[in-house]
Write an enzyme that holds these catalytic residues in place. Sequence first.
Site, mmCIF file in Angstrom:
data_model
loop_
_atom_site.group_PDB
_atom_site.id
_atom_site.type_symbol
_atom_site.label_atom_id
_atom_site.label_comp_id
_atom_site.label_asym_id
_atom_site.label_seq_id
_atom_site.Cartn_x
_atom_site.Cartn_y
_atom_site.Cartn_z
ATOM 1 N N GLN A 112 0.825 -1.215 0.000
ATOM 2 C CA GLN A 112 0.000 0.000 0.000
ATOM 3 C C GLN A 112 0.860 1.267 0.000
ATOM 4 O OE1 GLN A 112 -3.653 -0.788 0.586
ATOM 5 N NE2 GLN A 112 -3.862 1.141 -0.485
ATOM 6 N N LYS A 115 1.907 1.743 -3.604
ATOM 7 C CA LYS A 115 0.699 1.992 -4.419
ATOM 8 C C LYS A 115 0.219 3.422 -4.222
ATOM 9 C CE LYS A 115 -2.606 -0.989 -3.772
ATOM 10 N NZ LYS A 115 -3.827 -1.730 -3.390
ATOM 11 N N LYS A 127 -2.571 -0.821 6.732
ATOM 12 C CA LYS A 127 -3.577 -1.867 6.488
ATOM 13 C C LYS A 127 -4.012 -2.426 7.830
ATOM 14 C CE LYS A 127 -5.480 -3.866 2.908
ATOM 15 N NZ LYS A 127 -5.665 -3.347 1.532
ATOM 16 N N GLY A 166 -12.220 -0.204 3.036
ATOM 17 C CA GLY A 166 -12.584 -1.611 2.886
ATOM 18 C C GLY A 166 -11.514 -2.441 2.209
ATOM 19 N N ASP A 167 -11.684 -3.729 2.268
ATOM 20 C CA ASP A 167 -10.875 -4.717 1.553
ATOM 21 C C ASP A 167 -11.720 -6.000 1.592
ATOM 22 O OD1 ASP A 167 -7.920 -5.051 0.439
ATOM 23 O OD2 ASP A 167 -8.345 -6.886 1.534
ATOM 24 N N ASN A 242 -16.227 -6.973 -4.686
ATOM 25 C CA ASN A 242 -16.262 -5.576 -5.117
ATOM 26 C C ASN A 242 -15.414 -5.339 -6.370
ATOM 27 O OD1 ASN A 242 -14.527 -2.874 -4.819
ATOM 28 N ND2 ASN A 242 -16.649 -2.480 -4.262
ATOM 29 N N SER A 385 -10.647 6.854 -2.750
ATOM 30 C CA SER A 385 -10.716 7.046 -1.292
ATOM 31 C C SER A 385 -10.139 8.413 -0.919
ATOM 32 C CB SER A 385 -9.914 5.961 -0.565
ATOM 33 O OG SER A 385 -10.704 4.827 -0.322
HETATM 34 P P1 NDP Z 1 -14.580 -8.924 -1.573
HETATM 35 O O1 NDP Z 1 -14.639 -9.415 -0.186
HETATM 36 O O2 NDP Z 1 -15.611 -8.011 -2.076
HETATM 37 O O3 NDP Z 1 -14.483 -10.152 -2.591
HETATM 38 C C1 NDP Z 1 -13.464 -11.090 -2.497
HETATM 39 C C2 NDP Z 1 -13.696 -12.157 -3.540
HETATM 40 O O4 NDP Z 1 -12.551 -13.004 -3.587
HETATM 41 C C3 NDP Z 1 -14.867 -13.059 -3.206
HETATM 42 O O5 NDP Z 1 -15.422 -13.495 -4.403
HETATM 43 C C4 NDP Z 1 -14.234 -14.206 -2.445
HETATM 44 O O6 NDP Z 1 -14.939 -15.406 -2.536
HETATM 45 C C5 NDP Z 1 -12.905 -14.323 -3.171
HETATM 46 N N1 NDP Z 1 -11.890 -14.829 -2.234
HETATM 47 C C6 NDP Z 1 -11.472 -14.245 -1.095
HETATM 48 N N2 NDP Z 1 -10.552 -14.996 -0.483
HETATM 49 C C7 NDP Z 1 -10.391 -16.056 -1.257
HETATM 50 C C8 NDP Z 1 -9.574 -17.196 -1.170
HETATM 51 N N3 NDP Z 1 -8.710 -17.369 -0.147
HETATM 52 N N4 NDP Z 1 -9.657 -18.111 -2.171
HETATM 53 C C9 NDP Z 1 -10.522 -17.915 -3.208
HETATM 54 N N5 NDP Z 1 -11.328 -16.863 -3.339
HETATM 55 C C10 NDP Z 1 -11.257 -15.955 -2.389
HETATM 56 O O7 NDP Z 1 -13.125 -8.252 -1.719
HETATM 57 P P2 NDP Z 1 -12.613 -7.204 -2.795
HETATM 58 O O8 NDP Z 1 -13.229 -7.463 -4.111
HETATM 59 O O9 NDP Z 1 -12.703 -5.863 -2.194
HETATM 60 O O10 NDP Z 1 -11.063 -7.574 -2.850
HETATM 61 C C11 NDP Z 1 -10.520 -8.497 -3.794
HETATM 62 C C12 NDP Z 1 -9.040 -8.247 -3.934
HETATM 63 O O11 NDP Z 1 -8.816 -6.917 -4.392
HETATM 64 C C13 NDP Z 1 -8.220 -8.391 -2.661
HETATM 65 O O12 NDP Z 1 -6.945 -8.872 -3.006
HETATM 66 C C14 NDP Z 1 -8.103 -6.956 -2.165
HETATM 67 O O13 NDP Z 1 -6.982 -6.791 -1.328
HETATM 68 C C15 NDP Z 1 -7.927 -6.238 -3.490
HETATM 69 N N6 NDP Z 1 -8.238 -4.813 -3.523
HETATM 70 C C16 NDP Z 1 -9.444 -4.341 -3.102
HETATM 71 C C17 NDP Z 1 -9.716 -2.989 -3.195
HETATM 72 C C18 NDP Z 1 -11.042 -2.441 -2.857
HETATM 73 O O14 NDP Z 1 -11.231 -1.239 -3.096
HETATM 74 N N7 NDP Z 1 -11.990 -3.205 -2.328
HETATM 75 C C19 NDP Z 1 -8.712 -2.036 -3.676
HETATM 76 C C20 NDP Z 1 -7.505 -2.649 -4.174
HETATM 77 C C21 NDP Z 1 -7.294 -3.986 -4.064
HETATM 78 P P3 NDP Z 1 -16.016 -15.805 -1.389
HETATM 79 O O15 NDP Z 1 -17.189 -14.905 -1.651
HETATM 80 O O16 NDP Z 1 -16.294 -17.250 -1.566
HETATM 81 O O17 NDP Z 1 -15.332 -15.504 -0.095
HETATM 82 O O1 2IT Z 2 -5.790 -2.493 -1.346
HETATM 83 C C1 2IT Z 2 -6.341 -1.366 -1.418
HETATM 84 O O2 2IT Z 2 -5.852 -0.445 -2.076
HETATM 85 C C2 2IT Z 2 -7.616 -1.184 -0.718
HETATM 86 N N1 2IT Z 2 -8.118 -2.120 -0.125
HETATM 87 C C3 2IT Z 2 -8.270 0.163 -0.702
HETATM 88 C C4 2IT Z 2 -7.622 1.072 0.300
HETATM 89 C C5 2IT Z 2 -8.331 2.388 0.530
HETATM 90 O O3 2IT Z 2 -7.904 3.073 1.460
HETATM 91 O O4 2IT Z 2 -9.267 2.723 -0.186
#
Ligand code: NDP
Ligand code: 2IT
Length: 452
Positions: A112, A115, A127, A166-167, A242, A385
């Site tokens: 992060q 990034k 984080k 969120g994450d 997400n 954000s």
């Molecule tokens: P969500 O919780 O919305 O979704 C996560 C998705 O990934 C779900 O479909 C989940 O499946 C799947 N998943 C999670 N863990 C595992 C695992 N161990 N094995 C297989 N599938 C898995 O999270 P986000 O979409 O927010 O985040 C997804 C990725 O993007 C992460 O790496 C996060 O760090 C990254 N990210 C998120 C940001 C954000 O703004 N939200 C910003 C930048 C990066 P299930 O529903 O079955 O759990």
């Molecule tokens: O991995 C990421 O960049 C996030 N989960 C979002 C972080 C944020 O502060 O919006």
Amino acid sequence: MNENIAKEVKKFERGDCAENGVFYQAMEEVIYSIAPLLESDEIYTRYAILERLVVPDRVIKFKVTWLDDNNNIQVNTGYRVQFNNALGPYKGGLRFHPTVTEGILKFLGFEQILKNALTGLPIGGGKGGSDFDPKGKSDFEVMKFCSSFMTELHKYIGPRIDVPAGDIGVGSREIGYLFGEYKKITSSYEGVLTGKPFMFGGSLMRPEATGYGAVYFTETMLEMERKEPLTGKICTVSGAGNVALHAIEKLQQIGAVAVSCTDSKGTIYDSRGVDLELLKDIKLNRRASLEEYVKTHPEAQYIPVAEYPEGAHAVWDIPCYAAFPCATQNELNETDAHNLITNGCVSVTEGANMPSTPEAIVAIQSHGLCFAPAKAANAGGVAVSEFEMSQNASMSRWSFAKVDTKLKETMQQICKRVALTAKDYGVEGNYVDGANIAGFKKVADAMIAEGI
Ligand code: NDP
Ligand code: 2IT
């Protein structure tokens, strides 16, 4: 590799991070990438930037107790890793997932920092999260957990100190409960969290930002690398949260055909293009398994994880022009990379954080595919954000169009800067090295100017 770099790598191999596998993985990539920078200017070694950057400013660890719906007392562990604030307040998400450990949050916090530096915005890196699993919990249980989590966390955060978001496992519902508790404890209505629902200070487009941003980044990268655009092309996406949902949405808007999504139990392959409305209903409204998808679309394929040969992932064996891993770390391994290459894939964009293993990245890059690393390609989320922080600080609201325009500009700028940096340091076309050098240099220069 020069002597200094070799020394750095050795030190961290022996060091206290050896037990933190993913943290070491993230660090090792950066150490190798920045070799040309360290070789070109000894100031970074003299000021011990690497040694200082890989140790968080502080790691806060606390107990979270809460009452479940059966009035049983539950205990979880909460964390906040405040990694580096050279460029601005600590900024980064909270992850609620049973696999969360200090090592995972250190890897995420470390990524992060760089990034956030790449966005060009005034934000440091951090984080946090918990081993709490929101899956299968009632809204009240999630609320009670969030309240208890914030009872401890509020002591360490603030709009100018540390701004969580969120994450995985933390969306607008969780952020809403966390914000409500912060407000109650402090009597202060301020932008201490981002990703809030729009009705109380959230930015328009924050939910869409990471997924849309990853697609904007890919469009710019393909143009710069003189590859065909995404329009009309088959794309594979993993995840169903997400990031994945909004990557699929943007791909559809630009006329690409997103044919897959995954969750922890299985993969959906719908060759006519994923039915996004249905997917949103399954994941956002019903919080159900992807298996539900084939009840409405029996012609699509559902491939359970258990039924696919171990060591590879079904989603990366679907022929595609561009792949978007958007679920979690290390979900795309060397075998998966070779499957993508064999099937004619041209581009891989990391929507998730560190979804590709180091071996997969080597395979992808050595076969000439475009590769967009997470810390550049998924920076759209944290960028919006920061736009939310700006709006909260000035008590204003930006339109959807304004946020979208600024997001697109930010992603294009990051992409260009990464490509240019790679060229300047003799690794043209290598977006991993370009991102690591550009991000590191920005933070390092601030650290030098701020003294030790
Ligand atoms: P969500 O919780 O919305 O979704 C996560 C998705 O990934 C779900 O479909 C989940 O499946 C799947 N998943 C999670 N863990 C595992 C695992 N161990 N094995 C297989 N599938 C898995 O999270 P986000 O979409 O927010 O985040 C997804 C990725 O993007 C992460 O790496 C996060 O760090 C990254 N990210 C998120 C940001 C954000 O703004 N939200 C910003 C930048 C990066 P299930 O529903 O079955 O759990
Ligand atoms: O991995 C990421 O960049 C996030 N989960 C979002 C972080 C944020 O502060 O919006």
